[in-house]
Enzyme design. Structure first.
Site, PDB file in Angstrom:
ATOM      1  N   VAL A  31       0.799  -1.188  -0.030  1.00 48.53           N
ATOM      2  CA  VAL A  31      -0.096  -0.071   0.041  1.00 48.53           C
ATOM      3  C   VAL A  31       0.939   1.315  -0.025  1.00 48.53           C
ATOM      4  CG1 VAL A  31      -0.193   0.262   2.389  1.00 48.53           C
ATOM      5  CG2 VAL A  31      -2.042   1.019   0.711  1.00 48.53           C
ATOM      6  N   ASP A  32       2.065   1.263   0.555  1.00 51.66           N
ATOM      7  CA  ASP A  32       2.738   2.206   0.756  1.00 51.66           C
ATOM      8  C   ASP A  32       3.355   2.895  -0.820  1.00 51.66           C
ATOM      9  OD1 ASP A  32       4.725   4.309   1.674  1.00 51.66           O
ATOM     10  OD2 ASP A  32       6.128   2.879   2.336  1.00 51.66           O
ATOM     11  N   GLY A 121       0.873  -7.348   5.704  1.00 54.97           N
ATOM     12  CA  GLY A 121       1.349  -7.785   4.528  1.00 54.97           C
ATOM     13  C   GLY A 121       2.839  -8.341   4.776  1.00 54.97           C
ATOM     14  N   TYR A 123       4.883  -7.187   6.987  1.00 57.98           N
ATOM     15  CA  TYR A 123       5.352  -7.023   8.480  1.00 57.98           C
ATOM     16  C   TYR A 123       4.490  -8.425   9.033  1.00 57.98           C
ATOM     17  CZ  TYR A 123       7.231  -2.353   8.078  1.00 57.98           C
ATOM     18  OH  TYR A 123       7.951  -1.224   7.576  1.00 57.98           O
TER      19      TYR A 123
END
Length: 168
Positions: A31-32, A121, A123
């Site tokens: 998403v980042d 995700g 992480y």
């Protein structure tokens, strides 16, 4: 006050979307990366200014930038914890990421905010536990805040969507 959607957070017309950022604030995967790509260079430029001023963003904290080319006016960048079996205060840090994001929304008098599934995700935070923490933290914040904020949880994948739907 709480809504659930399945889709692409970068397409939402809300006051702010939340970015599951890394502490460097320089973009990444998931998403980042999607937010930085869709929002254009203005987001990265503001992130670089924040880095120059304070050295990035700590796990559990949040910073705010323009939304750049996004339909959202702002991006709130928060850093969720990497899952290490629950031995390093990950649950409290994840809750703090949600609270810090909401506090910035209140500070900037925003009326709507959309969250992705933070830390689930790369992480590796267990999706079901992350969803419980997200929902519980948001409900608790809204119950104790005088601000009226519409919160949307945006799930990109089917698995997270069904977990959230069951919990909400």
């Amino acid at each position: 006050m709480i809504e659930l959607l399945k889709g692409d957070i970068t397409k939402l017309e809300v006051d702010a979307i939340v970015n599951a950022a890394n502490s460097s604030l320089l973009g990444g995967g998931g998403v980042d990366g999607a937010i930085h790509r869709a929002g254009g260079p203005a987001i990265l430029e503001e992130c670089q200014r924040i880095r120059a001023k304070q050295g990035g963003c700590m796990v559990g904290e949040a910073v705010i930038t323009t939304g750049g080319n996004l339909p959202a006016k702002f991006v709130i960048h928060t850093v969720g914890p990497t899952w290490n079996g629950g031995k390093n205060n990950e649950e409290a840090l994840l809750a703090s990421a949600y609270r810090s994001s909401l506090a910035l929304a209140v500070e900037h008098q925003l009326q709507s905010i959309a969250f992705p599934n933070i830390s689930t995700g790369v992480y590796r935070f267990p999706k079901d536990r992350a969803a419980e923490i997200a929902i519980d933290t948001v409900k608790e914040f809204l119950n104790f805040s005088s601000a009226e904020i519409k919160v949307t949880f945006v799930c990109y994948d089917e698995e997270n969507y069904w977990i959230y739907e069951e919990l909400i």
